[in-house]
Scaffold this motif. Structure first.
Motif, PDB file in Angstrom:
ATOM      1  N   LEU A  71       0.665  -1.057   0.071  1.00 23.04           N
ATOM      2  CA  LEU A  71       0.011   0.086   0.008  1.00 23.04           C
ATOM      3  C   LEU A  71       0.868   1.154   0.072  1.00 23.04           C
ATOM      4  O   LEU A  71       0.663   2.271  -0.720  1.00 23.04           O
ATOM      5  N   ALA A  72       1.985   1.358   0.680  1.00 21.56           N
ATOM      6  CA  ALA A  72       2.995   2.296   0.773  1.00 21.56           C
ATOM      7  C   ALA A  72       3.474   2.617  -0.706  1.00 21.56           C
ATOM      8  O   ALA A  72       3.657   3.653  -1.038  1.00 21.56           O
ATOM      9  N   ILE A  73       3.909   1.531  -1.254  1.00 21.70           N
ATOM     10  CA  ILE A  73       4.466   1.621  -2.650  1.00 21.70           C
ATOM     11  C   ILE A  73       3.310   2.362  -3.720  1.00 21.70           C
ATOM     12  O   ILE A  73       3.549   3.089  -4.222  1.00 21.70           O
ATOM     13  N   GLY A  74       2.068   1.645  -3.344  1.00 22.29           N
ATOM     14  CA  GLY A  74       1.072   2.189  -4.294  1.00 22.29           C
ATOM     15  C   GLY A  74       0.783   3.596  -4.051  1.00 22.29           C
ATOM     16  O   GLY A  74       0.548   4.291  -5.050  1.00 22.29           O
ATOM     17  N   ILE A  75       0.703   4.127  -2.975  1.00 25.64           N
ATOM     18  CA  ILE A  75       0.591   5.514  -2.618  1.00 25.64           C
ATOM     19  C   ILE A  75       1.581   6.343  -3.154  1.00 25.64           C
ATOM     20  O   ILE A  75       1.467   7.477  -3.765  1.00 25.64           O
ATOM     21  N   TRP A  76       2.842   5.834  -2.910  1.00 28.88           N
ATOM     22  CA  TRP A  76       4.137   6.764  -3.658  1.00 28.88           C
ATOM     23  C   TRP A  76       3.821   6.889  -5.372  1.00 28.88           C
ATOM     24  O   TRP A  76       4.266   7.827  -5.766  1.00 28.88           O
ATOM     25  N   ASP A  77       3.303   5.875  -5.727  1.00 27.55           N
ATOM     26  CA  ASP A  77       3.216   5.750  -7.095  1.00 27.55           C
ATOM     27  C   ASP A  77       2.050   6.870  -7.604  1.00 27.55           C
ATOM     28  O   ASP A  77       2.038   7.319  -8.610  1.00 27.55           O
ATOM     29  N   GLN A  78       0.971   6.734  -6.568  1.00 27.09           N
ATOM     30  CA  GLN A  78       0.007   7.652  -7.168  1.00 27.09           C
ATOM     31  C   GLN A  78       0.372   9.104  -6.906  1.00 27.09           C
ATOM     32  O   GLN A  78      -0.223  10.067  -7.571  1.00 27.09           O
ATOM     33  N   LEU A  79       1.470   9.446  -6.092  1.00 23.33           N
ATOM     34  CA  LEU A  79       1.515  10.846  -5.725  1.00 23.33           C
ATOM     35  C   LEU A  79       2.710  11.287  -6.497  1.00 23.33           C
ATOM     36  O   LEU A  79       2.763  12.627  -6.988  1.00 23.33           O
ATOM     37  N   THR A  80       3.746  10.566  -7.099  1.00 19.16           N
ATOM     38  CA  THR A  80       4.890  11.060  -7.707  1.00 19.16           C
ATOM     39  C   THR A  80       4.491  11.681  -8.973  1.00 19.16           C
ATOM     40  O   THR A  80       5.030  12.915  -9.195  1.00 19.16           O
ATOM     41  N   PRO A  81       3.712  11.535  -9.879  1.00 22.49           N
ATOM     42  CA  PRO A  81       3.445  12.139 -10.959  1.00 22.49           C
ATOM     43  C   PRO A  81       2.720  13.396 -10.709  1.00 22.49           C
ATOM     44  O   PRO A  81       2.746  14.329 -11.719  1.00 22.49           O
ATOM     45  N   HIS A  82       2.387  13.964  -9.588  1.00 20.71           N
ATOM     46  CA  HIS A  82       1.821  15.056  -9.505  1.00 20.71           C
ATOM     47  C   HIS A  82       2.325  16.064  -8.821  1.00 20.71           C
ATOM     48  O   HIS A  82       1.789  17.076  -8.368  1.00 20.71           O
ATOM     49  N   LEU A  83       3.738  15.827  -8.380  1.00 19.83           N
ATOM     50  CA  LEU A  83       4.564  17.022  -7.674  1.00 19.83           C
ATOM     51  C   LEU A  83       5.213  17.643  -8.764  1.00 19.83           C
ATOM     52  O   LEU A  83       5.509  17.311  -9.645  1.00 19.83           O
ATOM     53  N   PRO A  84       5.449  19.094  -8.470  1.00 19.93           N
ATOM     54  CA  PRO A  84       5.884  19.848  -9.544  1.00 19.93           C
ATOM     55  C   PRO A  84       7.438  19.534  -9.571  1.00 19.93           C
ATOM     56  O   PRO A  84       8.063  19.128  -8.626  1.00 19.93           O
ATOM     57  N   ARG A 141       1.608   0.696  16.623  1.00 24.73           N
ATOM     58  CA  ARG A 141       2.600   0.019  16.910  1.00 24.73           C
ATOM     59  C   ARG A 141       3.284  -0.367  15.556  1.00 24.73           C
ATOM     60  O   ARG A 141       4.318  -1.180  15.745  1.00 24.73           O
ATOM     61  N   ILE A 142       2.648  -0.445  14.645  1.00 27.81           N
ATOM     62  CA  ILE A 142       3.169  -0.998  13.399  1.00 27.81           C
ATOM     63  C   ILE A 142       3.049  -0.071  12.120  1.00 27.81           C
ATOM     64  O   ILE A 142       2.033   0.535  11.977  1.00 27.81           O
ATOM     65  N   TYR A 143       4.208   0.272  11.657  1.00 29.78           N
ATOM     66  CA  TYR A 143       4.313   1.169  10.533  1.00 29.78           C
ATOM     67  C   TYR A 143       5.320   0.505   9.471  1.00 29.78           C
ATOM     68  O   TYR A 143       6.206  -0.019  10.051  1.00 29.78           O
ATOM     69  N   VAL A 144       5.149   1.095   8.282  1.00 27.55           N
ATOM     70  CA  VAL A 144       6.344   0.945   7.141  1.00 27.55           C
ATOM     71  C   VAL A 144       6.717   2.404   6.868  1.00 27.55           C
ATOM     72  O   VAL A 144       5.792   3.061   6.919  1.00 27.55           O
ATOM     73  N   GLU A 145       7.918   2.239   6.143  1.00 26.06           N
ATOM     74  CA  GLU A 145       8.646   3.438   5.522  1.00 26.06           C
ATOM     75  C   GLU A 145       9.100   3.100   4.146  1.00 26.06           C
ATOM     76  O   GLU A 145       9.393   1.947   3.818  1.00 26.06           O
ATOM     77  N   TYR A 146       8.596   3.967   3.135  1.00 21.02           N
ATOM     78  CA  TYR A 146       8.919   3.505   1.515  1.00 21.02           C
ATOM     79  C   TYR A 146       9.759   4.580   1.119  1.00 21.02           C
ATOM     80  O   TYR A 146       9.233   6.025   1.296  1.00 21.02           O
ATOM     81  N   PHE A 147      10.731   4.616   0.651  1.00 18.71           N
ATOM     82  CA  PHE A 147      11.646   5.864  -0.069  1.00 18.71           C
ATOM     83  C   PHE A 147      11.836   5.790  -1.276  1.00 18.71           C
ATOM     84  O   PHE A 147      12.536   6.448  -1.874  1.00 18.71           O
ATOM     85  N   GLY A 148      11.006   5.057  -2.041  1.00 18.87           N
ATOM     86  CA  GLY A 148      11.183   4.838  -3.412  1.00 18.87           C
ATOM     87  C   GLY A 148      12.062   3.592  -3.905  1.00 18.87           C
ATOM     88  O   GLY A 148      12.880   3.038  -2.946  1.00 18.87           O
ATOM     89  N   ALA A 149      12.002   3.210  -5.198  1.00 19.92           N
ATOM     90  CA  ALA A 149      12.929   2.239  -5.619  1.00 19.92           C
ATOM     91  C   ALA A 149      14.202   2.708  -5.811  1.00 19.92           C
ATOM     92  O   ALA A 149      14.713   3.614  -5.977  1.00 19.92           O
TER      93      ALA A 149
END
Length: 136
Positions: free
Chosen positions: A100-113, A128-136
């Motif tokens: 889900l974190a990867i999917g959210i990244w992919d949703q937002l990336t094209p829309h940043l200036p 108590r549970i989280y994930v972090e994603y910094f891109g591929a």
């Protein structure tokens, strides 16, 4: 480099289940998360962008605009939805917090200036549970 984080919340249901496995194996691996009737989370989403502050505004990126982008491209698609069945960018994917974190990244990336980069998606599934994603 300056980092700006916007926090949003959403509620969603999903089920963790590998269709190639028996019900018993799914329950052994995923526990309550393999519930045949789904289960839900109150997710907390942290979206962090980075860049250099604009000389005219002092902003890396307008926080309200970032919030609007998150709401349009993520929250409206996932809030009060079934991640396995209702969310276009999760179709055919295992609905783990990681994916889900990867999917959210992919949703937002094209829309940043230009000049603004996505730095991190931090997604809390529980307090108590989280994930972090910094891109591929």
């Amino acid at each position: 480099m300056i980092y700006l984080t916007r926090v949003e919340n959403f509620n969603a249901a999903h089920k963790l289940s590998n269709p190639a496995w028996s019900d018993e194996q799914n329950v052994a691996v995923f526990g309550k998360c393999a519930n045949v009737n789904w289960h839900g989370h109150n997710y907390e989403l942290h979206v962090t962008v980075k860049g250099t502050p604009d000389k005219d505004t002092g902003f890396v990126f307008n926080a309200k605009t970032l919030g609007d982008l998150i709401k349009i491209h993520v929250i409206e698609k996932v809030d009060h939805r079934n991640l396995n069945m209702d969310v276009d960018f999760m179709k055919g994917k295992f609905t783990s917090a990681e994916n889900l974190a990867i999917g959210i990244w992919d949703q937002l990336t094209p829309h940043l200036p230009e000049g603004v980069q996505l730095h991190c998606i931090k997604l809390y599934e529980t307090p108590r549970i989280y994930v972090e994603y910094f891109g591929a």
